[in-house]
Motif scaffolding. Structure first.
Motif, PDB file in Angstrom:
ATOM      1  N   VAL A  87       0.832  -1.202   0.000  1.00 21.26           N
ATOM      2  CA  VAL A  87       0.000   0.000   0.000  1.00 21.26           C
ATOM      3  C   VAL A  87       0.867   1.253   0.000  1.00 21.26           C
ATOM      4  O   VAL A  87       0.614   2.199  -0.756  1.00 21.26           O
ATOM      5  N   ALA A  99       2.186   1.916  -3.368  1.00 21.07           N
ATOM      6  CA  ALA A  99       1.151   2.368  -4.303  1.00 21.07           C
ATOM      7  C   ALA A  99       0.752   3.810  -4.025  1.00 21.07           C
ATOM      8  O   ALA A  99       0.528   4.596  -4.950  1.00 21.07           O
ATOM      9  N   LEU A 100       0.679   4.177  -2.762  1.00 20.94           N
ATOM     10  CA  LEU A 100       0.262   5.529  -2.413  1.00 20.94           C
ATOM     11  C   LEU A 100       1.266   6.575  -2.899  1.00 20.94           C
ATOM     12  O   LEU A 100       0.892   7.696  -3.250  1.00 20.94           O
ATOM     13  N   ARG A 116     -10.936   4.935  -8.214  1.00 24.66           N
ATOM     14  CA  ARG A 116      -9.825   4.991  -7.265  1.00 24.66           C
ATOM     15  C   ARG A 116      -9.222   3.600  -7.090  1.00 24.66           C
ATOM     16  O   ARG A 116      -9.932   2.611  -6.963  1.00 24.66           O
ATOM     17  N   ARG A 117      -7.934   3.538  -7.041  1.00 24.81           N
ATOM     18  CA  ARG A 117      -7.250   2.246  -6.889  1.00 24.81           C
ATOM     19  C   ARG A 117      -7.420   1.689  -5.476  1.00 24.81           C
ATOM     20  O   ARG A 117      -7.537   2.420  -4.502  1.00 24.81           O
ATOM     21  N   PHE A 151      -5.962   4.321   3.422  1.00 21.26           N
ATOM     22  CA  PHE A 151      -6.305   5.563   4.117  1.00 21.26           C
ATOM     23  C   PHE A 151      -6.347   5.320   5.627  1.00 21.26           C
ATOM     24  O   PHE A 151      -7.160   4.536   6.113  1.00 21.26           O
ATOM     25  N   PRO A 152      -5.484   5.991   6.379  1.00 21.84           N
ATOM     26  CA  PRO A 152      -5.304   5.588   7.787  1.00 21.84           C
ATOM     27  C   PRO A 152      -6.258   6.230   8.773  1.00 21.84           C
ATOM     28  O   PRO A 152      -6.314   5.814   9.926  1.00 21.84           O
ATOM     29  N   GLU A 153      -6.977   7.262   8.349  1.00 17.31           N
ATOM     30  CA  GLU A 153      -7.787   7.982   9.333  1.00 17.31           C
ATOM     31  C   GLU A 153      -9.055   7.220   9.680  1.00 17.31           C
ATOM     32  O   GLU A 153      -9.300   6.136   9.185  1.00 17.31           O
ATOM     33  N   ASP A 189      -3.970  12.363  -5.241  1.00 19.32           N
ATOM     34  CA  ASP A 189      -5.345  11.984  -4.916  1.00 19.32           C
ATOM     35  C   ASP A 189      -5.774  12.709  -3.639  1.00 19.32           C
ATOM     36  O   ASP A 189      -5.032  12.697  -2.646  1.00 19.32           O
ATOM     37  N   PRO A 190      -6.945  13.343  -3.661  1.00 18.26           N
ATOM     38  CA  PRO A 190      -7.378  14.080  -2.462  1.00 18.26           C
ATOM     39  C   PRO A 190      -7.420  13.221  -1.207  1.00 18.26           C
ATOM     40  O   PRO A 190      -7.170  13.716  -0.106  1.00 18.26           O
ATOM     41  N   LEU A 191      -7.726  11.936  -1.363  1.00 15.86           N
ATOM     42  CA  LEU A 191      -7.773  11.066  -0.191  1.00 15.86           C
ATOM     43  C   LEU A 191      -6.375  10.891   0.395  1.00 15.86           C
ATOM     44  O   LEU A 191      -6.193  10.844   1.614  1.00 15.86           O
ATOM     45  N   VAL A 192      -5.389  10.811  -0.470  1.00 18.19           N
ATOM     46  CA  VAL A 192      -4.011  10.672   0.004  1.00 18.19           C
ATOM     47  C   VAL A 192      -3.551  11.981   0.630  1.00 18.19           C
ATOM     48  O   VAL A 192      -2.911  11.996   1.687  1.00 18.19           O
ATOM     49  N   ALA A 246      -5.386   0.333  -3.351  1.00 18.62           N
ATOM     50  CA  ALA A 246      -4.425   0.692  -2.298  1.00 18.62           C
ATOM     51  C   ALA A 246      -4.748   2.038  -1.672  1.00 18.62           C
ATOM     52  O   ALA A 246      -4.508   2.261  -0.482  1.00 18.62           O
ATOM     53  N   ALA A 271      -5.075  12.313   4.019  1.00 19.45           N
ATOM     54  CA  ALA A 271      -4.401  11.471   5.008  1.00 19.45           C
ATOM     55  C   ALA A 271      -3.115  12.129   5.476  1.00 19.45           C
ATOM     56  O   ALA A 271      -2.808  12.169   6.666  1.00 19.45           O
ATOM     57  N   GLU A 320       2.622   6.664  -5.573  1.00 11.95           N
ATOM     58  CA  GLU A 320       2.395   6.938  -6.998  1.00 11.95           C
ATOM     59  C   GLU A 320       1.185   7.832  -7.225  1.00 11.95           C
ATOM     60  O   GLU A 320       0.960   8.298  -8.340  1.00 11.95           O
ATOM     61  N   VAL A 321       0.364   8.021  -6.226  1.00  6.39           N
ATOM     62  CA  VAL A 321      -0.863   8.785  -6.418  1.00  6.39           C
ATOM     63  C   VAL A 321      -0.982   9.882  -5.358  1.00  6.39           C
ATOM     64  O   VAL A 321      -2.032  10.082  -4.771  1.00  6.39           O
TER      65      VAL A 321
END
Lengths: 327, 426
Positions: A19, A22-23, B266-267, B274-276, A29-32, B269, A35, A25-26
């Motif tokens: 994970v 992979a993260l 969205r992939r 996402f840890p939150e 992404d707003p989710l990343v 991973a 975080a 590389e992106v």
């Protein structure tokens, strides 16, 4: 992740490493980003009251999406970012609706906005206040010059039982000059909200059209009309008819009147002079339906012709699995 | 006369309970006929060690380390001797009963005493099912639907625009859909107990799934997928109409799902990593990949009101559930009382609560049968179907009952399903 040892073990650490890679590389992404931001602010604090609200996020993406001075690719990319950032952001939803409803805007950006709004309508509890404006924007889009945008907007409206969409579809089927989309598409979309008054139109299409695709589309919908059983029966039994149209007629009659279709299906399945696709379709309907054709039927079907197709043999095997074997 | 033994798994002595996941489950072995033996009957229990079928792990106690074998001393008077069984991660069954538990005598005469057929019943990537698994799934789906007249209709009627607020847009979205998917799976298992619902992994290509022998091959310019004549879905019917309307904007042979504009879902991973806490995770992921996957097609699956007319809906949501399960596993989020596992504790009306149906102690519509506002006026699926392997979640599942599905925090919370790539690691 399989490890052939009792209990396996260590999977979590291995997956966490995957994970992390992979993260990296992106990172855009707003989710990343979220975080990362949360981790920097207060590591491990998790959800706080108001956690779902996103009002503190900058409006950069949605502003770029709406900026008609920017290039198409840049704006479409901005829509992609904005949609992922839209939770708790009514301004993003409003901006996307405005883009979709602007007749003069770039069709590619309008299509992107439509796609984003489709996702958000699935997921955002606060979408209801936007529903009326969304519908109006879609109605604007059904007359767009861009065929893909027109078709997409018309489909979403048809799926949500919009009266204007119904009227436009019916008008186009009655008069090709008024058609917004291809007749096969129009019939398929009409099927999302079919009314009794549409069946006359559909029966007329079946009897007047020479296009097998158009006729098949209409026949499918007649599977819900008790007044069309005779027509469907005639189509299924007419050996001069296109095989695909007959097969669609078989599934429609089966849906409409399975008990009436069962003896017809048995006759078709056993007739080696019939097309194997029609025979296999009939046998499949008899396998999963409530019929009482008897366990010996599968063997009889396979034995009826010299070289049954692989799909007919498969249908026979399936029939035996469900009904048992006559042997 | 030979020694006769009786196996109990998941509290059932007949074959109905012999379905395992990765979680350890209680079992017992007892002597029915000792064949004259007066002292303890010494036996060794083993599962398969080769082949393509399921494999077993055995434990003397539920929290003991697993082993490939277990030695027991059985009392000739028939007293059951307890132990624990689970599927071995990475080795799910392919057929019902393909993971036999072998019982052999120990000592100088290691003869076989009994063989009990078990199944390691696991949800798998739909693209990897064997031909047999695929055929059984399609047949069970078609029989459940019975060409529009069967029990499937209630599933279709449950997921509507008018019921949106029960299941979408708030934190109850994942638990409600977990229950919905499990409800369908149990209905399929009442037809064929060897069937599990597979998941459509929408962020990677799925060339086998979108084929005419499976969920239908794209057949442009038609919106209707093409089905082989022998495919039971060929005669699929809902709302009085035969057929499924569904055409992808992407080529499932070459890519994961994306919309008409090429925006990919969205992939995995990103979703699982996402840890939150749960609320921060749920909101964005409900939009993407969940909403994104829905709108990567034209047709029924594109909007809430008609999505459940298409069986693909359930494979899509099985994957959404798998992503939640994997996120739970990666971040150890199985304790419902931890805020990062689920934020809205208590029930609707409590301080800080959210809409009814989305709080931990709330029961979920339609299984609870509540038809008074703000709930919908009808309840198409009620009560929640029982399972021969577990009494959880009962007739009217709560949000809480959907969270610890593996029984990590509380063994009694086990729901009887697992995913092929989400281990049991307490």
């Amino acid at each position: 992740m399989s490890v052939d040892e009792p209990g396996g073990g260590g999977h979590r650490a291995r997956y966490a490493a995957e994970v992390a890679a992979a993260l990296a590389e992106v990172a855009d992404d707003p989710l990343v980003r979220e975080a990362g931001r949360a981790a920097r602010a207060a590591p491990g604090t998790g959800d706080a009251p108001g956690a779902e609200a996103g009002g503190d996020r900058p409006p950069t993406a949605v502003a770029s999406a709406a900026d008609r001075g920017a290039g198409t690719a840049e704006r479409v990319a901005a829509v992609d970012v904005a949609r992922r950032d839209a939770v708790g952001r009514p301004d993003v939803v409003d901006a996307l609706i405005a883009v979709l409803g602007d007749r003069d805007d770039d069709p590619a950006v309008r299509r992107a906005a439509l796609g984003a709004l489709g996702e958000l309508s699935f997921a955002v509890a606060a979408f209801a206040p936007h529903s009326a404006a969304y519908r109006e924007a879609l109605r604007t889009a059904v007359t767009a010059g861009d065929p893909a945008l027109r078709e997409d907007a018309l489909e979403v409206l048809a799926l949500t039982h919009d009266e204007l969409a119904q009227e436009r579809l019916v008008a186009g089927l009655r008069d090709p000059a008024a058609a917004l989309v291809d007749p096969v598409v129009a019939i398929e979309l009409l099927g999302y909200d079919l009314h009794a008054g549409h069946y006359d139109l559909l029966r007329g299409i079946v009897t007047s059209s020479t296009d097998p695709a158009v006729r098949s589309a209409a026949i499918r919908l007649l599977g819900g009309d008790s007044g069309s059983a005779d027509l469907l029966r005639r189509v299924v039994l007419d050996r001069g008819e296109d095989v695909g149209v007959r097969a669609m007629g078989a599934t429609a009659l089966n849906a409409l009147a399975p008990d009436e279709f069962a003896p017809i299906a048995r006759g078709l399945a056993l007739d080696p002079d019939e097309d194997d696709e029609l025979r296999a379709t009939s046998l499949t309907a008899l396998a999963v339906g409530p019929g009482e054709a008897g366990p010996e039927l599968a063997d009889q079907v396979v034995a009826a012709g010299p070289e049954p197709s692989a799909d007919l043999v498969r249908a026979a095997e399936q029939y035996r699995e469900v009904r048992g074997s006559g042997g | 006369m030979a020694i006769s033994l009786r196996l109990s798994v998941n509290g059932a002595e007949d074959g109905a309970g012999r379905y395992l996941t990765w979680s350890p489950r209680p079992a017992s072995l007892a002597v029915v006929d000792a064949d004259g033996a007066r002292g303890p009957v010494e036996v060794r229990l083993t599962g398969p060690t080769a082949g393509d079928g399921g494999r077993l792990d055995l434990r003397p106690g539920g929290s003991d380390p697993p082993s490939g074998h277990l030695d027991l001393a059985l009392d000739p008077d028939g007293t059951p001797v307890p132990f624990w069984l689970s599927g071995r991660f990475g080795f799910p069954s392919r057929e019902d009963g393909d993971a036999p538990l072998e019982v052999r005598a120990r000592g100088t005469d290691p003869r076989a005493l009994a063989s009990f057929p078990l199944m390691v019943r696991i949800r798998k990537d739909a693209d990897t099912l064997t031909d047999g698994e695929r055929s059984r799934l399609l047949l069970a789906l078609a029989r459940l639907n019975d060409q529009g007249r069967g029990a499937f209709r209630a599933f279709r009627d449950t997921h509507r625009e008018s019921t949106r607020a029960e299941a979408h847009g708030r934190d109850g979205f994942p638990p409600w859909h977990r229950a919905f998917v499990l409800d369908l799976e149990r209905a399929l298992q009442q037809i064929d107990p060897g069937v599990t619902l597979p998941y459509w992994r929408f962020d990677v290509p799925a060339p086998r799934l979108f084929d005419e022998t499976y969920l239908g091959a794209p057949d442009p310019p038609s919106r209707l997928p093409r089905f082989a004549a022998s495919n039971p879905l060929r005669v699929w019917s809902t709302d009085g109409q035969p057929g499924i309307v569904r055409a992808p904007f992407f080529d499932p042979r070459r890519s994961g799902a994306h919309d008409r504009n090429g925006q990919a879902v969205r992939r995995e991973a990103v979703v699982t990593g996402f840890p939150e806490g749960f609320t921060r995770w749920r909101g964005p992921t409900e939009v993407d990949p969940h909403g994104s996957a829905h709108v990567s097609f034209t047709g029924h699956v594109r909007v809430i009101d008609t999505a459940a007319r298409d069986p693909l809906f359930f494979l899509l949501h099985c994957n959404v559930d798998r992503l939640w399960a994997k996120w739970q596993w990666l971040h150890r989020r199985f304790d419902p009382d931890e805020a990062d596992t689920y934020r809205f504790a208590g029930e609707a009306g409590d301080p800080g609560s959210t809409r009814v149906g989305h709080n931990l102690a709330d029961s979920m519509w339609p299984w609870n049968g509540v038809r008074t506002a703000p709930r919908p006026p009808t309840a198409p699926r009620m009560p929640f179907p029982p399972s021969p392997v577990t009494g959880t979640p009962g007739d009217a599942p709560t949000v809480r009952s959907m969270i610890d599905y593996q029984g990590v925090h509380d063994a009694g919370a086990w729901l009887g399903f697992d995913y092929d790539d989400v281990p049991y690691e307490p």
